[in-house]
Design a protein around this motif. Structure first.
Motif, PDB file in Angstrom:
ATOM      1  N   TYR A  82       4.604 -11.259   8.957  1.00  0.00           N
ATOM      2  CA  TYR A  82       3.636 -12.351   8.815  1.00  0.00           C
ATOM      3  C   TYR A  82       2.699 -12.121   7.635  1.00  0.00           C
ATOM      4  CZ  TYR A  82       5.377 -14.190  13.175  1.00  0.00           C
ATOM      5  OH  TYR A  82       6.201 -14.728  14.132  1.00  0.00           O
ATOM      6  N   VAL A  83       2.362 -10.870   7.361  1.00  0.00           N
ATOM      7  CA  VAL A  83       1.586 -10.573   6.157  1.00  0.00           C
ATOM      8  C   VAL A  83       2.374 -10.978   4.919  1.00  0.00           C
ATOM      9  CG1 VAL A  83       0.623  -8.735   4.719  1.00  0.00           C
ATOM     10  CG2 VAL A  83       0.234  -8.702   7.183  1.00  0.00           C
ATOM     11  N   GLY A  84       3.652 -10.570   4.887  1.00  0.00           N
ATOM     12  CA  GLY A  84       4.509 -10.914   3.757  1.00  0.00           C
ATOM     13  C   GLY A  84       4.692 -12.411   3.609  1.00  0.00           C
ATOM     14  N   TRP A  85       4.886 -13.105   4.720  1.00  0.00           N
ATOM     15  CA  TRP A  85       5.069 -14.554   4.679  1.00  0.00           C
ATOM     16  C   TRP A  85       3.819 -15.251   4.151  1.00  0.00           C
ATOM     17  CZ3 TRP A  85       8.954 -17.800   4.734  1.00  0.00           C
ATOM     18  CH2 TRP A  85       8.729 -19.159   4.989  1.00  0.00           C
ATOM     19  N   PHE A  86       2.637 -14.802   4.589  1.00  0.00           N
ATOM     20  CA  PHE A  86       1.387 -15.369   4.087  1.00  0.00           C
ATOM     21  C   PHE A  86       1.256 -15.130   2.585  1.00  0.00           C
ATOM     22  CE2 PHE A  86      -3.070 -15.026   2.880  1.00  0.00           C
ATOM     23  CZ  PHE A  86      -3.603 -16.196   3.402  1.00  0.00           C
TER      24      PHE A  86
ATOM     25  N   THR B 261      -8.831   2.558  -0.732  1.00  0.00           N
ATOM     26  CA  THR B 261      -8.155   2.686   0.560  1.00  0.00           C
ATOM     27  C   THR B 261      -6.671   2.361   0.431  1.00  0.00           C
ATOM     28  OG1 THR B 261     -10.208   2.080   1.690  1.00  0.00           O
ATOM     29  CG2 THR B 261      -8.176   1.922   2.956  1.00  0.00           C
ATOM     30  N   PHE B 262      -6.338   1.354  -0.346  1.00  0.00           N
ATOM     31  CA  PHE B 262      -4.929   1.040  -0.568  1.00  0.00           C
ATOM     32  C   PHE B 262      -4.252   2.128  -1.393  1.00  0.00           C
ATOM     33  CE2 PHE B 262      -5.760  -3.020   1.202  1.00  0.00           C
ATOM     34  CZ  PHE B 262      -4.528  -3.553   1.543  1.00  0.00           C
ATOM     35  N   ALA B 263      -5.013   2.778  -2.265  1.00  0.00           N
ATOM     36  CA  ALA B 263      -4.456   3.900  -3.027  1.00  0.00           C
ATOM     37  C   ALA B 263      -4.069   5.035  -2.101  1.00  0.00           C
ATOM     38  CB  ALA B 263      -5.476   4.378  -4.061  1.00  0.00           C
ATOM     39  N   VAL B 264      -4.875   5.264  -1.061  1.00  0.00           N
ATOM     40  CA  VAL B 264      -4.535   6.282  -0.050  1.00  0.00           C
ATOM     41  C   VAL B 264      -3.223   5.910   0.634  1.00  0.00           C
ATOM     42  CG1 VAL B 264      -5.241   7.309   2.147  1.00  0.00           C
ATOM     43  CG2 VAL B 264      -6.931   6.953   0.334  1.00  0.00           C
ATOM     44  N   MET B 265      -3.070   4.644   0.988  1.00  0.00           N
ATOM     45  CA  MET B 265      -1.822   4.191   1.605  1.00  0.00           C
ATOM     46  C   MET B 265      -0.650   4.347   0.647  1.00  0.00           C
ATOM     47  SD  MET B 265      -3.073   0.668   3.425  1.00  0.00           S
ATOM     48  CE  MET B 265      -4.773   0.468   3.950  1.00  0.00           C
ATOM     49  N   GLY B 266      -0.924   4.139  -0.642  1.00  0.00           N
ATOM     50  CA  GLY B 266       0.134   4.246  -1.645  1.00  0.00           C
ATOM     51  C   GLY B 266       0.714   5.639  -1.760  1.00  0.00           C
ATOM     52  N   THR B 267      -0.053   6.648  -1.368  1.00  0.00           N
ATOM     53  CA  THR B 267       0.469   8.027  -1.399  1.00  0.00           C
ATOM     54  C   THR B 267       1.322   8.333  -0.178  1.00  0.00           C
ATOM     55  OG1 THR B 267      -1.470   8.951  -0.257  1.00  0.00           O
ATOM     56  CG2 THR B 267      -1.592   8.772  -2.663  1.00  0.00           C
ATOM     57  N   GLN B 268       1.269   7.430   0.822  1.00  0.00           N
ATOM     58  CA  GLN B 268       1.965   7.695   2.087  1.00  0.00           C
ATOM     59  C   GLN B 268       3.225   6.859   2.288  1.00  0.00           C
ATOM     60  OE1 GLN B 268       0.510  10.156   4.181  1.00  0.00           O
ATOM     61  NE2 GLN B 268      -0.832  10.376   2.390  1.00  0.00           N
ATOM     62  N   TYR B 269       3.208   5.627   1.793  1.00  0.00           N
ATOM     63  CA  TYR B 269       4.290   4.695   2.111  1.00  0.00           C
ATOM     64  C   TYR B 269       4.817   4.018   0.854  1.00  0.00           C
ATOM     65  CZ  TYR B 269       1.554   5.273   6.360  1.00  0.00           C
ATOM     66  OH  TYR B 269       0.834   5.808   7.390  1.00  0.00           O
ATOM     67  N   GLU B 270       6.110   3.766   0.840  1.00  0.00           N
ATOM     68  CA  GLU B 270       6.719   3.170  -0.354  1.00  0.00           C
ATOM     69  C   GLU B 270       8.027   2.474   0.008  1.00  0.00           C
ATOM     70  OE1 GLU B 270       8.751   4.670  -4.558  1.00  0.00           O
ATOM     71  OE2 GLU B 270       7.753   6.073  -3.222  1.00  0.00           O
ATOM     72  N   LYS B 271       8.183   1.240  -0.482  1.00  0.00           N
ATOM     73  CA  LYS B 271       9.452   0.536  -0.309  1.00  0.00           C
ATOM     74  C   LYS B 271       9.584  -0.479  -1.437  1.00  0.00           C
ATOM     75  CE  LYS B 271      12.409  -1.212   3.393  1.00  0.00           C
ATOM     76  NZ  LYS B 271      12.449  -1.702   4.805  1.00  0.00           N
ATOM     77  N   VAL B 272       9.468  -1.785  -1.147  1.00  0.00           N
ATOM     78  CA  VAL B 272       9.597  -2.761  -2.228  1.00  0.00           C
ATOM     79  C   VAL B 272       8.406  -3.707  -2.342  1.00  0.00           C
ATOM     80  CG1 VAL B 272      12.111  -2.740  -2.228  1.00  0.00           C
ATOM     81  CG2 VAL B 272      10.905  -4.374  -0.779  1.00  0.00           C
ATOM     82  N   ASN B 273       7.434  -3.590  -1.459  1.00  0.00           N
ATOM     83  CA  ASN B 273       6.243  -4.416  -1.567  1.00  0.00           C
ATOM     84  C   ASN B 273       5.106  -3.700  -0.863  1.00  0.00           C
ATOM     85  OD1 ASN B 273       4.151  -6.333  -1.224  1.00  0.00           O
ATOM     86  ND2 ASN B 273       5.619  -8.001  -1.449  1.00  0.00           N
ATOM     87  N   GLY B 274       4.169  -3.171  -1.634  1.00  0.00           N
ATOM     88  CA  GLY B 274       3.137  -2.301  -1.107  1.00  0.00           C
ATOM     89  C   GLY B 274       2.442  -2.792   0.142  1.00  0.00           C
ATOM     90  N   VAL B 275       1.828  -3.978   0.115  1.00  0.00           N
ATOM     91  CA  VAL B 275       1.061  -4.462   1.258  1.00  0.00           C
ATOM     92  C   VAL B 275       1.948  -4.603   2.485  1.00  0.00           C
ATOM     93  CG1 VAL B 275      -0.355  -6.345   2.140  1.00  0.00           C
ATOM     94  CG2 VAL B 275      -0.561  -5.661  -0.241  1.00  0.00           C
ATOM     95  N   VAL B 276       3.141  -5.135   2.308  1.00  0.00           N
ATOM     96  CA  VAL B 276       4.072  -5.285   3.425  1.00  0.00           C
ATOM     97  C   VAL B 276       4.503  -3.909   3.939  1.00  0.00           C
ATOM     98  CG1 VAL B 276       6.273  -6.275   4.174  1.00  0.00           C
ATOM     99  CG2 VAL B 276       4.854  -7.496   2.514  1.00  0.00           C
ATOM    100  N   ASP B 277       4.723  -2.966   3.028  1.00  0.00           N
ATOM    101  CA  ASP B 277       5.073  -1.605   3.437  1.00  0.00           C
ATOM    102  C   ASP B 277       4.002  -1.008   4.328  1.00  0.00           C
ATOM    103  OD1 ASP B 277       7.275  -1.786   1.801  1.00  0.00           O
ATOM    104  OD2 ASP B 277       6.337  -0.761   0.124  1.00  0.00           O
ATOM    105  N   TYR B 278       2.749  -1.115   3.896  1.00  0.00           N
ATOM    106  CA  TYR B 278       1.645  -0.528   4.645  1.00  0.00           C
ATOM    107  C   TYR B 278       1.494  -1.198   6.006  1.00  0.00           C
ATOM    108  CZ  TYR B 278       0.615   0.553  -0.264  1.00  0.00           C
ATOM    109  OH  TYR B 278       0.704   0.932  -1.587  1.00  0.00           O
TER     110      TYR B 278
END
Length: 465
Positions: free
Chosen positions: A90-94, A61-78
């Motif tokens: 808050y996701v990034g801070w955690f 599922t994260f691989a699907v997100m990886g084809t759509q969004y991109e910046k400097v930190n995958g989880v925070v980008d999504y």
């Protein structure tokens, strides 16, 4: 603002996924899994398999997100693209204040544990904890001063760590089947006296605690998304790395665990404080076992290196969005190394704090003596922070289903629903296993998140001014 360069290829990305996940976790949690499942090997294997299945599904599922969004930190980008900027913060801070440092500091201790085991020191000795601190500082220095050297170290240690795993998987399985050790372990459990007795069916009430135990061993794959802006052709290579890497991880773990079950009886393994090292020495002899223990220590250092790579970029990813404490300072890249050195220093401080907490909560005399409500604050930092991050994934999965209009039904609905179910399973497993200690973790996490809210609001005010 200076940008991170695209310097990593597919092989490095796969090695990062495999290198971060494979090795250290299974060495550390192998005996823990047998303990929590009362030496019931089939129950332990089912727990490993369920944890692995959730990992592969989540990675897809994260691989699907990886084809759509991109910046400097995958989880925070999504999180930002699917839920919103506030939630992403808050996701990034955690991640940077709890998730990364809790896991990385534990790996520093684990690397020191297997190193000092070679010299006869205990896992709680002052020398072991000192070396853990040295390893932590050295890993940050390597990743901050030379990202290319850190990448090469990641690739080399990934292949090194596969040596003891595959050796035990093949030799241990053959030996166990030939001499009947595997079947004996399959048909017995360990009682309170530490003796092997006949088992009767799958212990379903122990599956959830076993799944919870497996999370640390499988966790870390998502950290590969932190280098998506430094990955060549990232929209193709990141999904490939996540899916292929996690499948390799699950396959290696299951084979290794079968090998362990053929090398030594579960009663003997649970009676030793050397863990995987004792199994290797029993299987291959004292000298060969010692050599393989060295490989285990090196593999743990490889995992530590991969985790540190993500830690280095954590505060930078927030600062790049002009969020969090001192974004102008933490978003600077060193002109000589093109690395976020300032952010790395802050990350190292958090890692040292969590290393101290890990020792106090899990290894010190205080952890054994604590009673009453205060004991709830001595929680397992190798499990609860890692499972909590799956709670943060739930809104991301929901919004992927809501916004992924260009995706096919498998990518938009089926896999996100399965990923959401897996996240809920992990959370329920943590509640079942850790009980009231969940409250202690929630309180600690709430305090840290509140500080993060204050810093975010303060920075916004200063920016407007």
């Amino acid at each position: 603002m200076a940008q991170l360069k695209r310097q990593y290829g597919l092989v490095t990305a796969i090695c990062m996924v495999v290198g971060i996940v494979v090795g250290s976790g299974v060495f550390f949690k192998a005996e823990a899994m047998l303990n929590i499942t009362k030496g019931d090997l089939p129950t332990a294997l089912i727990s490993w398999l369920i944890g692995g299945a959730v990992t592969v599904i989540s990675a897809y599922t994260f691989a699907v997100m990886g084809t759509q969004y991109e910046k400097v930190n995958g989880v925070v980008d999504y999180s930002e693209a699917l839920v919103g900027k506030g939630y992403a913060y808050y996701v990034g801070w955690f991640m940077v204040t709890i998730y990364y440092p809790a896991m990385t500091s534990a790996l520093a201790w684990l690397s020191a544990r297997y190193t000092m085991q070679l010299f006869g020191f205990s896992l709680t000795s002052a020398e072991t904890m000192t070396l853990a601190g040295v390893y932590l500082i050295a890993s940050f220095a390597l990743n901050t001063l030379s990202s290319k050297l850190a990448g090469k170290f990641q690739v080399s240690t990934t292949f090194i760590k596969l040596i003891p795993l595959l050796l035990m998987a093949v030799v241990g399985t053959i030996y166990g089947l030939k001499n009947g050790v595997t079947m004996a372990n399959m048909n017995s459990v360990v009682n309170e006296a530490g003796e092997a007795v006949a088992r009767h069916g799958i212990s379903w009430n122990l599956i959830l605690p076993g799944v919870c135990t497996s999370v640390f061993a499988y966790e870390g794959w998502v950290i590969a998304t932190s280098i998506n802006s430094e990955l060549k052709d990232s929209k193709k290579n990141l999904p490939r790395a996540l899916v292929l890497g996690t499948i390799i991880v699950v396959a290696v773990y299951m084979l290794y665990y079968l090998g362990i079950s053929g090398s030594i009886s579960t009663a003997d393994l649970l009676g030793s404080d050397e863990g995987a090292g004792f199994a290797f020495k029993s299987m291959f002899g004292q000298v060969a076992g010692t050599v393989l223990t060295v490989f285990i220590a090196v593999s743990c250092l490889g995992t530590l290196n991969g985790l540190t790579l993500a830690c280095d970029r954590g505060f930078y990813s927030l600062a790049a969005r002009n969020q969090g404490p001192a974004p102008k300072y933490l978003s600077k890249l060193d002109p000589a190394t093109n690395m976020p050195s300032n952010a790395a220093i802050i990350a190292l401080v958090f890692n040292v704090v969590w290393l101290f907490y890990f020792f106090m909560a899990n290894l010190s005399d205080a952890s054994a003596a604590a009673t009453g409500f205060a004991a709830n604050f001595l929680f397992d930092s190798t499990e609860l922070p890692l499972i909590c991050v799956y709670a943060f994934y739930i809104p991301i999965y929901v919004m992927l289903m809501a916004k992924g209009k260009g995706l096919n039904p498998l990518k938009r609905f089926i896999m996100p629903v399965l990923s959401l179910a897996g996240a809920c399973l992990f959370i329920y497993a943590a509640i079942t296993k850790h009980g009231s200690k969940n409250i202690g973790f929630i309180i600690v996490a709430a305090v840290i998140m509140t500080i993060g809210a204050f810093l975010r609001g303060k920075e916004k005010t200063e920016t407007k001014a």
